[in-house]
Write a protein that holds these residues in place. Structure first.
Motif, short mmCIF file in Angstrom:
data_model
loop_
_atom_site.label_atom_id
_atom_site.label_comp_id
_atom_site.label_asym_id
_atom_site.label_seq_id
_atom_site.Cartn_x
_atom_site.Cartn_y
_atom_site.Cartn_z
N THR A 72 0.83 -1.18 -0.06
CA THR A 72 0.12 0.10 -0.11
C THR A 72 0.86 1.28 0.04
N ALA A 73 2.12 1.08 0.77
CA ALA A 73 2.83 2.37 0.76
C ALA A 73 3.35 2.84 -0.79
N ALA A 74 3.45 2.00 -1.46
CA ALA A 74 4.23 2.10 -2.72
C ALA A 74 3.15 2.15 -3.92
N LEU A 75 1.98 1.82 -3.54
CA LEU A 75 1.06 1.50 -4.36
C LEU A 75 -0.01 3.02 -4.59
N THR A 76 -0.04 3.60 -5.92
CA THR A 76 -0.90 4.67 -5.94
C THR A 76 -2.39 4.65 -6.42
N CYS A 77 -2.64 3.51 -7.23
CA CYS A 77 -4.00 3.07 -7.40
C CYS A 77 -4.42 1.68 -7.46
N LEU A 78 -5.20 1.57 -6.76
CA LEU A 78 -6.02 -0.12 -6.41
C LEU A 78 -7.21 0.00 -7.44
N LEU A 79 -7.42 -1.01 -8.35
CA LEU A 79 -8.49 -1.28 -9.13
C LEU A 79 -9.39 -2.41 -8.50
N LEU A 80 -10.24 -2.13 -8.24
CA LEU A 80 -11.26 -3.41 -7.59
C LEU A 80 -12.27 -3.96 -8.58
N GLY A 81 -12.12 -5.12 -9.15
CA GLY A 81 -13.15 -5.72 -10.00
C GLY A 81 -14.14 -6.39 -9.32
N PRO A 82 -14.79 -7.19 -10.10
CA PRO A 82 -16.06 -7.91 -9.59
C PRO A 82 -15.79 -9.07 -8.62
N GLY A 83 -16.40 -9.21 -7.75
CA GLY A 83 -16.35 -10.16 -6.59
C GLY A 83 -15.31 -9.55 -5.51
N VAL A 84 -15.03 -8.60 -5.29
CA VAL A 84 -14.04 -7.81 -4.35
C VAL A 84 -15.03 -7.20 -3.43
N SER A 85 -14.54 -7.59 -2.11
CA SER A 85 -15.21 -6.80 -0.95
C SER A 85 -14.12 -6.34 -0.13
N VAL A 86 -14.36 -5.12 0.58
CA VAL A 86 -13.13 -4.61 1.01
C VAL A 86 -13.66 -3.97 2.58
N THR A 87 -13.11 -4.23 3.64
CA THR A 87 -13.42 -3.77 4.91
C THR A 87 -13.09 -2.18 5.18
N THR A 88 -13.67 -1.76 6.03
CA THR A 88 -13.28 -0.37 6.57
C THR A 88 -11.95 -0.17 7.05
N PRO A 89 -11.38 -0.83 7.79
CA PRO A 89 -9.99 -0.65 8.42
C PRO A 89 -9.12 -0.88 7.12
N ALA A 90 -9.28 -1.79 6.08
CA ALA A 90 -8.54 -1.57 5.01
C ALA A 90 -8.40 -0.56 3.94
N LEU A 91 -9.78 0.08 3.69
CA LEU A 91 -9.96 1.39 3.20
C LEU A 91 -9.38 2.57 3.91
N THR A 92 -9.29 2.38 5.30
CA THR A 92 -8.58 3.48 6.07
C THR A 92 -7.07 3.42 5.89
N THR A 93 -6.66 2.22 5.91
CA THR A 93 -5.11 2.27 5.70
C THR A 93 -4.65 2.73 4.03
N LEU A 94 -5.30 2.21 3.17
CA LEU A 94 -5.13 2.73 1.95
C LEU A 94 -5.27 4.28 1.79
#
Length: 309
Positions: free
Chosen positions: A43-65
């Motif tokens: 995440t520290a070296a990633l500028t863009c995360l593309l979330l395709g079909p079938g992906v679920s993401v938690t609030t803590p993960a989004l907070t870190t991103l």
């Protein structure tokens, strides 16, 4: 570590996973039979995360991103749609400012439009005396010639581009495949522009739509991507579906995105049609600054009371 792209931009595409935050970092949980595999995201070296079909993401993960300044874009399968984007507060406005400045200045807007046509023609020696009206005519001739060449290669009679949503079912396979493939291309370009913090609505050739700039950039690549694909499907019984699938399989998403980023930055860079300034050589665009009509950019966090006479 993912390879860096222009202006320290890198992309990662995910589908059919669950993105969570654990004690170590943000990871993608992949169900493999009776076990769950973990793939940790840089995440520290990633500028863009593309979330395709079938992906679920938690609030803590989004907070870190968000804390690491990573843009999150919800996309279709293979990245061929862009539905929404979550941009971090730390995303630089450098390229948006470049876009707005060029768009608002008639002379700079004309210059960017000319560069776009020049890139399509593949002719760096295009005379500056050629007007925008003449460029549009030249572009029309180029597309007619390309249609004719592709039609001859695939044994098709006279081809005419036809896009009428109200007559969708009556269109020929090539037109159906081309419309579907172009929509996929628009999605990829849209995702790239969002990741750069640009406005998809402020176009230089196109105008009057929220996707004007998307259409501008996508037109740079149609001749080598969607057009050959569409003509190759002239005998298809389901051209729309096959166009979407083949576009995802053949385009190689991570190879096109760096080109979109580099070409867009080059087009918006004042005074250079060929090179994008090295981020290490320009001012730190990630810092907040103050604007002054005479002095330009001034540092923030400074008390300017002493300068008042």
């Amino acid at each position: 570590m993912l390879p860096r792209v222009a202006d320290s931009l890198s992309f990662l595409y995910l589908d059919m996973v669950r993105v969570v935050q654990d004690d170590t970092g943000v990871c993608a949980q992949i169900e493999a039979g009776n076990r769950t595999d973990l793939v940790y995201l840089p995440t520290a070296a990633l500028t863009c995360l593309l979330l395709g079909p079938g992906v679920s993401v938690t609030t803590p993960a989004l907070t870190t991103l968000a804390r690491h300044g990573t843009s999150v874009v919800c996309v279709g399968s293979g990245g061929v749609r862009a539905y929404s984007g979550i941009l971090p507060d730390s995303l630089t406005t450098h390229w948006l400012e470049q876009q707005v400045a060029a768009w608002a200045d008639p002379n700079r807007r004309l210059d960017v439009a000319r560069r776009m046509y020049t890139q399509r023609f593949g002719d760096d020696d295009l005379s500056e005396q050629v007007t925008l009206d003449q460029l549009r005519g030249m572009e029309g001739q180029r597309m007619k010639a390309l249609y004719k060449i592709l039609a001859q290669q695939h044994g098709i009679g006279r081809f005419r581009r036809n896009y009428h949503p109200d007559q969708w079912d009556t269109q020929d396979p090539v037109n159906l495949a081309l419309s579907a493939a172009n929509t996929c291309l628009y999605g990829i370009v849209h995702a790239a522009l969002l990741a750069l913090g640009l406005s998809p609505a402020l176009g230089f050739v196109h105008t009057g739509t929220q996707h004007a700039f998307v259409y501008d950039i996508a037109d740079l690549y149609k001749a080598e991507t969607t057009l050959p694909l569409a003509f190759a499907l002239n005998q298809s019984t389901n051209p729309e579906q096959q166009a979407r699938r083949r576009f995802r399989e053949e385009l190689r998403l991570l190879r096109l995105l760096p080109r979109i980023v580099t070409d867009t930055q080059r087009l918006l860079t004042l005074g250079s049609a060929t090179e994008v300034p090295d981020p290490a050589e320009r001012r730190d665009v990630h810092m907040v600054h103050l604007w002054d009509p005479k002095k330009g950019v001034l540092p923030a966090g400074v008390n300017y009371a002493d300068g008042i006479s």
